[in-house]
Design a protein around this motif. Sequence first.
Motif, short mmCIF file in Angstrom:
data_model
loop_
_atom_site.label_atom_id
_atom_site.label_comp_id
_atom_site.label_asym_id
_atom_site.label_seq_id
_atom_site.Cartn_x
_atom_site.Cartn_y
_atom_site.Cartn_z
N VAL A 28 -5.64 0.43 38.11
CA VAL A 28 -6.90 -0.22 38.53
C VAL A 28 -6.69 -1.72 38.66
CG1 VAL A 28 -9.28 -0.75 37.85
CG2 VAL A 28 -8.39 1.59 37.58
N VAL A 84 -12.49 3.02 32.09
CA VAL A 84 -11.42 4.00 32.26
C VAL A 84 -11.61 5.01 31.13
CG1 VAL A 84 -8.93 4.37 32.26
CG2 VAL A 84 -9.90 2.31 33.33
N VAL A 115 -13.78 5.19 36.19
CA VAL A 115 -12.57 5.91 36.58
C VAL A 115 -12.32 6.91 35.46
CG1 VAL A 115 -10.10 5.76 37.06
CG2 VAL A 115 -11.62 3.92 37.81
N TYR A 117 -10.53 10.67 33.98
CA TYR A 117 -9.37 11.55 34.12
C TYR A 117 -9.41 12.62 33.05
CZ TYR A 117 -7.35 8.61 30.42
OH TYR A 117 -7.14 7.93 29.26
N GLN A 144 -17.25 7.10 42.11
CA GLN A 144 -16.35 7.04 40.96
C GLN A 144 -15.00 7.57 41.40
OE1 GLN A 144 -18.55 9.62 38.26
NE2 GLN A 144 -16.78 10.96 38.09
N THR A 145 -14.00 7.21 40.64
CA THR A 145 -12.64 7.66 40.93
C THR A 145 -12.24 8.63 39.84
OG1 THR A 145 -12.15 5.55 42.00
CG2 THR A 145 -10.27 6.89 41.30
N THR A 146 -11.71 9.77 40.24
CA THR A 146 -11.33 10.80 39.27
C THR A 146 -9.88 11.19 39.47
OG1 THR A 146 -12.04 12.61 40.72
CG2 THR A 146 -13.69 11.70 39.23
N HIS A 164 -7.03 8.40 46.50
CA HIS A 164 -7.54 7.73 45.31
C HIS A 164 -7.65 6.22 45.53
CE1 HIS A 164 -5.76 11.39 43.31
NE2 HIS A 164 -7.01 11.42 42.90
N LEU A 168 -11.02 4.16 45.17
CA LEU A 168 -11.12 3.07 44.22
C LEU A 168 -11.57 1.79 44.91
CD1 LEU A 168 -10.67 2.05 41.29
CD2 LEU A 168 -8.35 1.45 41.99
#
Length: 189
Positions: A28, A84, A115, A117, A144-146, A164, A168
């Motif tokens: 990021v 994160v 973000v 995960y 959102q970023t996954t 991604h 992002l």
Amino acid sequence: MDTSNLRIGVILGSTRPRRRGESVAGWVLDQAEHRGATYELIDLRDHPLPLLDEPAAASTGDYTHAHTRIWAAVIARYDGFVFVCPEYNHGLPGALKNAIDYLWAEWLDKAAAIVSYGNGEGLRSAEHLRGVLSAVGIAHVRPQTTLSNRADFDGYTATPNEHHEHGLATMLEDLELWAGAMREVRAQR
């Protein structure tokens, strides 16, 4: 909108000894390097807060412990945050929830992005986190970023792809717009 004077904290929400989050937060920060705002890492390991031990509610701002005052000063410096967040047992890590619960005014009327995960891309932890962020008055952006533990990591190293990176970038653009707008809201308050 000029975003050059915005400060965004990238909060690494896991304190585990071995954690994928370090690699994710690094990614990021690398992707945000050439954006207008200043992005800085906030690692919860650097702020070892005990389980919430303030006698008064955070909304009073009456912080009696030095660790709380230090944490409050760190968070107060920022206009927005990228959380994160891994998914642990269908929720967010206890250390992250605890760190959020310590404060109120320092979060109020700021912007955030997530973000996440995990095995299910951290989707459940992100939804859990959204409710917590709303409760402390943080405006969170929709994108959102996954990342999937199975597909987007090589061991503990994140291996995001072009999809991604594009997601992002879109998320950070929204975050910067909202962080600037929320700064105006704070000025009016």
